[in-house]
Design an enzyme around this catalytic site. Structure first.
Site, PDB file in Angstrom:
ATOM      1  CG  ASP A  41       1.277   0.875   3.464  1.00 20.98           C
ATOM      2  OD1 ASP A  41      -0.072   0.690   3.373  1.00 20.98           O
ATOM      3  OD2 ASP A  41       1.665   2.166   4.141  1.00 20.98           O
ATOM      4  CG  ASP A  67      -4.327   3.162   3.538  1.00 17.99           C
ATOM      5  OD1 ASP A  67      -2.940   2.592   3.269  1.00 17.99           O
ATOM      6  OD2 ASP A  67      -4.366   4.165   4.480  1.00 17.99           O
TER       7      ASP A  67
END
Length: 605
Positions: A303, A107
């Site tokens: 992202d 992440d």
């Protein structure tokens, strides 16, 4: 941003306790949730520190450190799971001495790496056992000090993460040896991580164990390794394509391919990884938009933990209309979930490789004039109920931020060059990345094999993914007559019994064998847990399984390539065995649909 959220309200302001420790130079959030879609999530930042000044000081120090690094080692790590089925990609990380293994969501929108702690009072059932600090001889708590929040006993620093869809993670901070696997040339290093004492919401129910934070901030695993001077200040991610899954990650520098395209990434623009997007072209024609639309709020954010992409309203409408004009011959249909107004098309066919003949190419144009080509797999997802149908994987964001999730970079090597403040993109087959990139000094040591209680365990050698698997890692030179493996399945609901026939089909597909080759040998139950032994037998036209095929099956089992839908719960591989063919053998078994109860059905003559 850790995973994705189904459909939330248009935008959010997240109110939460945040890690406040001198290790942390930026504090920000991302939403964690189920593998569907959600709009952009806007964080609150700690006002006690000057983010831009901190980043400037950090950047100057890192540039001085990096100038001393010539050919620093890197950590090469495989990625698992699938972007659209699971909503995330995971990698394997080992913590402690002896090492304890975890599957962590990669992440870029999170700064903290955390795993469930053995002392956790409210943690769900995940892929691997919880971390046990008492079993690690190298574990140290991060002791309470004036620059961190402390536990009730004022002994240990704590962290707290709360997310938009009401899931949360909280616990204590510890430090231990972190290992990156046998394909990494980077030796194990000490690092600070979170040991969870509580999970709620989707963090509680997800299959993955936790989060590997790759964002900007001193608790990020990347920042910690850079601070130690052991890697260059860069890392790369490569997500597999539609129907493929998996991929690769490199912590540290790699030589960029000559045709990699770059965009400037301003670390002072926002705490997220941003790019300088100016235009979007569909079928070679620019959308009629002011370029400022891609610079709203946080700008254009990349992202890895978000599944889909989200554009500001006017940009989304222009993009949607341009795609519809280019595929006017296809039939518009409803999406897989009638609750949402997905834009879907039928009649494109099931062959993903031919989608470029039907759907237009899309170009994202950066301020430097370089272009990132998006093929259809970078903006479409497959309809789950209609064969040969596809839906737009780009949605409207009520917030002015442009958010580009993992779908946009499938089969794209993305290099986050933090040292030079730029992000690079290179279209490639991510499942074959190791064969296409050159790593100086690579060697090919033989696989490591050790035996424990008659069970052979395979350690993956430090080599790029081979086109042919080595045949000498199975016990003995014999061809394999059959393979058995025992797995434990933990369901989320004791009132729901697994459908073994469906489960068998899923496992056969994941292991790349025919349904007829996979047999359920026996199972037992205890509460919500099932202990199931399966057997894999030669195809009907042969009398044995080749060493290469057998090893491929075993590696997929060992590396957790087998992925179950959420309703089946979590599983663990207990053991496996490969046996030579017998001159005469008989297997008695019941067809899966008619199984009521089984005992061991394997007998030899």
């Amino acid at each position: 941003m850790a995973t994705t959220w189904h459909r939330l309200a248009p935008s959010f302001i997240i109110l939460s306790s945040i890690i406040w420790i001198d290790l942390c130079s930026s504090t920000f959030f991302s939403a964690v949730a189920d593998p569907l879609r959600r709009p952009m999530v806007i964080p609150l930042h700690m006002s006690s520190r000057n983010y831009s000044i901190d980043r400037h000081v950090d950047s100057r120090r890192r540039h001085l450190q990096q100038s001393k690094l010539t050919r620093a080692p890197n950590a090469r790590m495989r990625l698992y799971d699938d972007l659209l089925s699971n909503g995330y990609y995971t990698t394997r990380l080992w913590i402690g001495t002896p090492p304890q293994e975890f599957a962590l969501i990669v992440d870029t929108g999170s700064t903290v790496t955390y795993v469930p702690c053995s002392t956790c009072e409210q943690c769900g059932k995940h892929q691997d056992p919880r971390f046990q600090p008492d079993l690690s001889s190298t574990y140290d708590p991060v002791k309470c000090n004036p620059s961190c929040n402390c536990d009730a006993e004022q002994k240990q620093c704590t962290y707290d993460r709360r997310y938009a869809e009401m899931s949360s993670s909280s616990g204590v901070l510890g430090e231990d040896i972190v290992s990156f696997g046998n394909e990494s040339e980077l030796a194990p290093k000490r690092a600070v991580f979170g040991c969870e004492n509580m999970e709620t919401g989707d963090l509680y129910s997800q299959r993955a164990d936790g989060i590997m934070g790759l964002g900007r901030g001193r608790l990020s695993i990347v920042d910690q390794l850079v601070e130690k001077g052991v890697i260059n200040d860069t890392f790369s991610l490569c997500y597999g394509g539609m129907h493929v899954g998996g991929g690769a990650m490199v912590l540290g520098r790699i030589s960029p391919p000559p045709d990699m395209v770059f965009s400037h990434s301003d670390p002072y623009r926002s705490p997220y990884y941003n790019i300088d997007l100016k235009e979007i072209h569909v079928a070679g024609k620019p959308l009629k938009l002011n370029s400022a639309i891609f610079n709203g709020r946080h700008g254009t954010v990349l992202d890895s933990g978000t599944t889909y992409a989200y554009l500001p309203k006017d940009a989304f409408v222009a993009f949607k209309d341009a795609i519809i004009r280019e595929v006017h011959s296809l039939k518009r249909i409803h999406g897989p979930d009638p609750s949402y107004e997905d834009i879907c098309f039928s009649g494109a066919g099931r062959d993903v490789s031919r989608l470029s003949n039907i759907f237009p190419d899309v170009d994202m144009v950066f301020s430097n004039g370089q272009k990132l080509l998006l093929s259809p797999e970078n903006y479409l997802f497959q309809h789950t109920k209609v064969s040969g149908a596809y839906c737009l994987g780009i949605f409207q964001n009520a917030d002015p931020t442009t958010l580009l999730g993992g779908i946009v970079v499938r089969n794209t090597l993305v290099t986050y060059d933090r040292e030079d403040d730029k992000i690079g993109f290179w279209k490639t087959n991510c499942s074959e990345l190791w064969k296409r990139l050159h790593f100086p000094g690579d060697s090919a040591p033989p696989p490591l094999v050790f035996h424990d209680n008659n069970v052979t365990n395979i350690e993956i050698p430090h080599v790029p993914a081979p086109s042919e698997l080595p045949s000498n890692v199975l016990p003995g030179p014999f061809p394999v007559g059959f393979i058995t493996f025992l797995m434990s399945i933990s369901t989320n609901d004791s009132n729901i019994n697994p459908n073994f026939e469906e489960l068998g089909r899923i496992i056969a597909k994941e292991l790349e064998v025919d349904n007829s080759q996979l047999r359920l040998l026996n199972f037992t139950t205890k509460g919500e847990d099932y202990l199931i032994r399966w057997g894999i037998f030669p195809a009907a036209s042969t009398n044995y399984i080749s060493n290469i095929t057998a090893l491929g099956i075993i590696l997929r089992l060992k590396e957790h390539h087998v992925q179950f839908p959420e309703r089946f719960g979590n599983y663990q591989l207990i053991d496996w065995n490969a046996e030579p063919p017998k001159k005469l053998y008989v297997f008695l078994f019941l067809s899966l649909p008619t199984i009521v109860s089984l005992t061991t059905l394997l007998s030899w003559i």
